[in-house]
Motif scaffolding. Structure first.
Motif, PDB file in Angstrom:
ATOM      1  N   GLN A  84      18.578   5.946  22.898  1.00 36.11           N
ATOM      2  CA  GLN A  84      17.886   7.121  22.358  1.00 36.11           C
ATOM      3  C   GLN A  84      16.483   7.237  22.958  1.00 36.11           C
ATOM      4  N   ASP A  85      15.793   6.118  23.077  1.00 34.28           N
ATOM      5  CA  ASP A  85      14.453   6.133  23.675  1.00 34.28           C
ATOM      6  C   ASP A  85      14.512   6.514  25.152  1.00 34.28           C
TER       7      ASP A  85
ATOM      8  N   LEU B 110      14.889  10.252  25.324  1.00 33.49           N
ATOM      9  CA  LEU B 110      13.629  10.949  25.029  1.00 33.49           C
ATOM     10  C   LEU B 110      12.670  10.882  26.212  1.00 33.49           C
TER      11      LEU B 110
ATOM     12  N   ALA C 278      11.561  14.191  28.402  1.00 35.35           N
ATOM     13  CA  ALA C 278      10.111  14.448  28.390  1.00 35.35           C
ATOM     14  C   ALA C 278       9.605  14.650  29.812  1.00 35.35           C
TER      15      ALA C 278
ATOM     16  N   GLN D 278      12.504  15.342  21.554  1.00 40.29           N
ATOM     17  CA  GLN D 278      12.231  14.848  20.205  1.00 40.29           C
ATOM     18  C   GLN D 278      12.613  15.886  19.160  1.00 40.29           C
ATOM     19  N   ASP D 279      12.320  17.152  19.447  1.00 41.84           N
ATOM     20  CA  ASP D 279      12.713  18.223  18.522  1.00 41.84           C
ATOM     21  C   ASP D 279      14.229  18.247  18.353  1.00 41.84           C
TER      22      ASP D 279
ATOM     23  N   ASP E  20      15.390  15.064  16.397  1.00 46.68           N
ATOM     24  CA  ASP E  20      15.012  15.178  14.984  1.00 46.68           C
ATOM     25  C   ASP E  20      15.931  16.156  14.249  1.00 46.68           C
TER      26      ASP E  20
END
Length: 339
Positions: free
Chosen positions: A307-308, A311, A315, A322-323, A326
Motif C-alpha cells: 500500500q505504501d 502511494l 504521488a 491517498q484520497d 482513504d
C-alpha cells in the motif's frame, strides 16, 4: 416561389436528419470469456437485451467472446482505436496503464463479496473521475471481490508458498512476490493449460474460475486468502461511437447501464463463486484450507507495505492516491457492514 423551395429543402433536411438519428446502431463488443461463461450469457447478453428493449431495437450488440475479436490484454486499446465499439476486460491486464485504479487491487483491503467491491469501485471512480479512463466512455465496472489460491499442492503456511509458480496479473503479481511465490503473468484464458502442463503450480483468482474456467480439474487445494486479491473489470465504449449516438440514445445507454450494474453486474461474481465452491468440493474433491489467525498475521505483515509503495508511486505521478485509498477504506467498511 423561393420561400416555398426553401421550406421544401428545410423539410427534406429535417427529414434526413431525423432518419439518421433513428437509424439502427450495431455495436461490436469484444471480451475474452468463453461463450458459455456467465460473463457472456448473463452480463453481455443481458445488457444487450436490455438495450434493445429500451431503445425499441435501435441499438443491437454483437458479441465476440473468447478473444475472437481482440485478445484479453488488447481489449481496452482496441476500444480506444475503434476495433471494437465496446469492450469487457480487466484493467490489470495492461499493467501501468491505469495507475490510480490499482487502488482496487491492493492487498490488505478486505471486501466481503463482489457486490461490495463493485459498489466501492464504481463510487470511487465516479468521485475521482481519473484522467486515465478519459479516452473511452466508461459504462460500468464490476469486481470479482475476494480471491483465493488454487494450487496443486497444499498451502497452509508461508513456507509452503516459497518458490511456487502462481499465475497472476496486475498488482497481485507484486503481492505474490512479497509472499515469496513466483508470479507468472497471464490472462485467465491461458491458466488452465498452464496448470495442466505444470507450467504453474497455482492461480490467485476468484473462486468462480474453479467451475467457470474448469480449474478444479487441474488443482486440488483451495487456500482462502480474502485479503490478497480483487480484480476490476470494465465495460467501456469507444468515445467516437458514443459521440455519434443521438442524445436520446446516449441517455438510454447510460440509464440502462446504471440499472444493469445494480441489478445484475455488481453481484455477478458472488453467484458464480458460491456455485463454483460447491462444485469444486462436491464434484472434484477440492480441499479447502483456512489459514490460522497467526498465519494470516504473518502474510499481512508482508503485503501491507505494498500500500505504501502504491502511494509513493502515484504521488510521483501527481495522482491523488491517498484520497483514493482513504475512500476505498471508508466505503469498503461501510458496505461490508451493510451487506
Amino acid at each position: 416561389m423561393m420561400a416555398v423551395l426553401l421550406t421544401a429543402l428545410l423539410v427534406l433536411i429535417l427529414g434526413a436528419t431525423t432518419a439518421m438519428a433513428q437509424r439502427p446502431v450495431s455495436l461490436r463488443l469484444a471480451h475474452f470469456f468463453p461463450a458459455t461463461h456467465p460473463a457472456e450469457t448473463e452480463l453481455v447478453q443481458g445488457w444487450a437485451a436490455a438495450l434493445a428493449e429500451a431503445t425499441d431495437g435501435r441499438i443491437s450488440v454483437v458479441s465476440y467472446p473468447g478473444q475472437t475479436l481482440l485478445a484479453a490484454q488488447e481489449i481496452y486499446d482496441g476500444v480506444v482505436t475503434g476495433i471494437a465499439d465496446v469492450g469487457l476486460s480487466v484493467f490489470a491486464y495492461t499493467r501501468g496503464r491505469f495507475p490510480l485504479l490499482e487502488v482496487f487491487e491492493l492487498p490488505g483491503v478486505t471486501y466481503k463479496n463482489s457486490a461490495v467491491a463493485s459498489q466501492v469501485a464504481w463510487e470511487v471512480i465516479q468521485e475521482l473521475n481519473p484522467a486515465e479512463i478519459q479516452d473511452t466512455k466508461l459504462l460500468m465496472v464490476l469486481a470479482t471481490g475476494p480471491g483465493d489460491l488454487f494450487t496443486t499442492s497444499p498451502v497452509r503456511t508461508l513456507e509452503d508458498l516459497q518458490g511456487m509458480e502462481i499465475r497472476a496479473t496486475g498488482l497481485s503479481a507484486r503481492t505474490l512476490s512479497a509472499l515469496g511465490a513466483v508470479p507468472v503473468a497471464m490472462p485467465q484464458s491461458d491458466a488452465y493449460e498452464a496448470l495442466a502442463r505444470g507450467l504453474v503450480k497455482g492461480n490467485l483468482a476468484p473462486i468462480e474460475v474453479l467451475q467457470g474456467w474448469r480449474h478444479a480439474e487441474v488443482t486440488d487445494y483451495l487456500t482462502l486468502t480474502p485479503f490478497l486479491y480483487n480484480t476490476l473489470f470494465f465495460v467501456t465504449m469507444n468515445q467516437r461511437t458514443w459521440d455519434r449516438l443521438p442524445e436520446d440514445l446516449q441517455a438510454t445507454v447510460a440509464e440502462v447501464s446504471e440499472a444493469f450494474f445494480h441489478d445484475v453486474a455488481k453481484g455477478l461474481w458472488d453467484r458464480q463463486n458460491e456455485a463454483a465452491l460447491t462444485y469444486a468440493v462436491e464434484s472434484t474433491g477440492q480441499e479447502v484450507i483456512t489459514l490460522t489467525d497467526q498465519e494470516t498475521a504473518r502474510w499481512m505483515e508482508l503485503v501491507l507495505p505494498i500500500q505504501d509503495e502504491f502511494l509513493a508511486d502515484v504521488a510521483r505521478r501527481g495522482l491523488p492516491g491517498q484520497d483514493a485509498l482513504d475512500l476505498v477504506m471508508e466505503l469498503s467498511e461501510k458496505y461490508n457492514a451493510l451487506d
